[in-house]
Design a protein around this motif. Structure first.
Motif, PDB file in Angstrom:
ATOM      1  N   ARG A  35       0.719  -1.136  -0.095  1.00  0.00           N
ATOM      2  CA  ARG A  35      -0.078  -0.075   0.139  1.00  0.00           C
ATOM      3  C   ARG A  35       0.980   1.288   0.060  1.00  0.00           C
ATOM      4  O   ARG A  35       0.494   2.306  -0.449  1.00  0.00           O
ATOM      5  CB  ARG A  35      -0.820  -0.055   1.292  1.00  0.00           C
ATOM      6  CG  ARG A  35      -1.967  -0.908   1.285  1.00  0.00           C
ATOM      7  CD  ARG A  35      -3.300  -0.609   2.246  1.00  0.00           C
ATOM      8  NE  ARG A  35      -3.911  -1.824   2.271  1.00  0.00           N
ATOM      9  CZ  ARG A  35      -3.786  -2.703   3.146  1.00  0.00           C
ATOM     10  NH1 ARG A  35      -2.637  -2.497   4.096  1.00  0.00           N
ATOM     11  NH2 ARG A  35      -4.396  -3.711   3.525  1.00  0.00           N
ATOM     12  N   ARG A  36       2.030   1.294   1.011  1.00  0.00           N
ATOM     13  CA  ARG A  36       2.809   2.348   0.780  1.00  0.00           C
ATOM     14  C   ARG A  36       3.778   2.569  -0.397  1.00  0.00           C
ATOM     15  O   ARG A  36       4.537   3.473  -0.574  1.00  0.00           O
ATOM     16  CB  ARG A  36       3.773   2.187   2.014  1.00  0.00           C
ATOM     17  CG  ARG A  36       3.066   2.669   3.179  1.00  0.00           C
ATOM     18  CD  ARG A  36       4.250   2.881   4.543  1.00  0.00           C
ATOM     19  NE  ARG A  36       5.169   1.748   4.353  1.00  0.00           N
ATOM     20  CZ  ARG A  36       5.002   0.755   5.551  1.00  0.00           C
ATOM     21  NH1 ARG A  36       4.206   0.632   6.150  1.00  0.00           N
ATOM     22  NH2 ARG A  36       6.191  -0.240   5.558  1.00  0.00           N
ATOM     23  N   GLY A  37       3.698   1.498  -1.151  1.00  0.00           N
ATOM     24  CA  GLY A  37       4.523   1.713  -2.339  1.00  0.00           C
ATOM     25  C   GLY A  37       6.077   1.340  -2.310  1.00  0.00           C
ATOM     26  O   GLY A  37       6.900   1.764  -2.827  1.00  0.00           O
ATOM     27  N   HIS A  38       6.277   0.400  -1.255  1.00  0.00           N
ATOM     28  CA  HIS A  38       7.724  -0.083  -0.947  1.00  0.00           C
ATOM     29  C   HIS A  38       8.186  -0.509  -2.547  1.00  0.00           C
ATOM     30  O   HIS A  38       7.647  -1.569  -3.010  1.00  0.00           O
ATOM     31  CB  HIS A  38       7.590  -1.066  -0.042  1.00  0.00           C
ATOM     32  CG  HIS A  38       9.128  -1.470   0.578  1.00  0.00           C
ATOM     33  ND1 HIS A  38       9.973  -2.311  -0.380  1.00  0.00           N
ATOM     34  CD2 HIS A  38       9.685  -1.313   1.447  1.00  0.00           C
ATOM     35  CE1 HIS A  38      10.918  -2.457   0.236  1.00  0.00           C
ATOM     36  NE2 HIS A  38      10.825  -2.022   1.385  1.00  0.00           N
ATOM     37  N   PRO A  39       9.094  -0.289  -3.085  1.00  0.00           N
ATOM     38  CA  PRO A  39       9.908  -0.858  -4.127  1.00  0.00           C
ATOM     39  C   PRO A  39       9.956  -2.381  -4.238  1.00  0.00           C
ATOM     40  O   PRO A  39      10.078  -2.761  -5.349  1.00  0.00           O
ATOM     41  CB  PRO A  39      11.105   0.086  -4.352  1.00  0.00           C
ATOM     42  CG  PRO A  39      11.599   0.488  -2.978  1.00  0.00           C
ATOM     43  CD  PRO A  39      10.308   0.763  -2.300  1.00  0.00           C
TER      44      PRO A  39
END
Lengths: 213, 70
Positions: A35-39
């Motif tokens: 959800r946080r867009g961790h790569p």
């Protein structure tokens, strides 16, 4: 005696030391990271559950030419819709339900256009993995499943081929436990009836043991 | 004596054969590359096929254009 110590080549160390940060953590942490867009999260999701989802897909549909596209579609959808996941700890079950939904859409599309499309490219199992009798029987199992209504087929494959518990099958199909029991009873009757008359499956189903859950 | 469910046995044999076949024909690597290399992870199917939803949309759009042009 002093052993010579190899000093690492600095250029090699630099080149091999540059990696994208991977993701470690349990399913809840992974869902939050997505959800946080961790790569590193999409790769971690695929590495953790790719094999499971591919297995579910193959058990539902058998080997066919579409399985690469469908597997991609499932993960693309999961990554897009991660905000719809309500219970982060049920990440695996959620992915399974997306796989079931994708397989359902695929089967319905094939049924809708079966008059216009060439027969879905059902592939035989590789010669090296099974003997001729097994390959023929597995092929016949999926032929029989093709004749079933989609919902019965999905329930049957999840329960008997994938080996899921009744509650898990119900959750994956997004129906009640009572509904899934009804569907399984119907699917069992239909399958047994057809399998008894099939020479390839005769030795795989023993008539006097029918009727068990 | 426990009686065995023939459908479970059958299912296990099918699953076992599928697992063995997947060990040879798995598409995990290809899908992983495709998924992670694609911007925004969008669906990148190679082409339009009959039965594809996009094909229906294209037909309807074509018919409308034909009607208007006619």
């Amino acid at each position: 005696m002093v052993m010579p110590v190899r000093t690492p080549d600095p250029s090699q160390t630099r080149a091999s030391g540059v990696h994208a940060l991977g993701f470690t953590g349990d399913d809840s942490a992974l869902a939050r990271a997505l959800r946080r867009g961790h790569p590193g999260a999409p790769a971690a999701l695929f590495d953790r559950y790719g094999r499971h989802v591919e297995g579910v897909l193959i058990n539902l549909l058998g080997f066919d030419g579409e399985h690469e596209d469908l597997l991609h579609e499932i993960f693309a959808q999961a990554l897009t819709c991660i905000n719809k996941l309500q219970d982060d700890e049920r990440l695996k079950a959620w992915l399974t339900s997306i796989a079931v939904h994708t397989a359902r859409s695929c089967l319905r599309r094939r049924q809708r256009f079966r008059l216009f499309l060439r027969r879905a490219a059902q592939q035989d199992l590789p010669v090296s993995v099974a003997d001729a009798e097994t390959r023929r029987a597995v092929g016949r199992v999926y032929r029989l499943l093709e004749r079933m209504p989609t919902e019965l087929r999905l329930a049957f494959a999840l329960r008997f081929i994938q080996g899921m518990e009744l509650t898990e099958v119900a959750a994956a199909c997004d129906v009640s436990l009572a509904t899934i029991k009804r569907r399984l009873a119907k699917a069992r009757r239909r399958f047994m009836l057809a399998a008894r008359g099939d020479s390839a499956l005769a030795s795989w189903v023993v008539p006097d043991q029918e009727g068990q859950r | 004596m426990t009686r065995r469910d023939p459908l479970r046995d059958l299912g296990q044999r099918v699953a076992e054969a599928n697992r063995a076949a997947l060990a040879e024909r798995s598409v995990l690597t290809a899908v992983r590359c495709r998924l992670l290399a694609t911007p925004k992870n969008v669906d990148m199917r190679p082409g339009l096929e009959l039965g594809d939803r996009r094909c229906g949309v294209a037909c309807v759009a074509g018919a409308l254009v034909g009607l208007v042009a006619g």
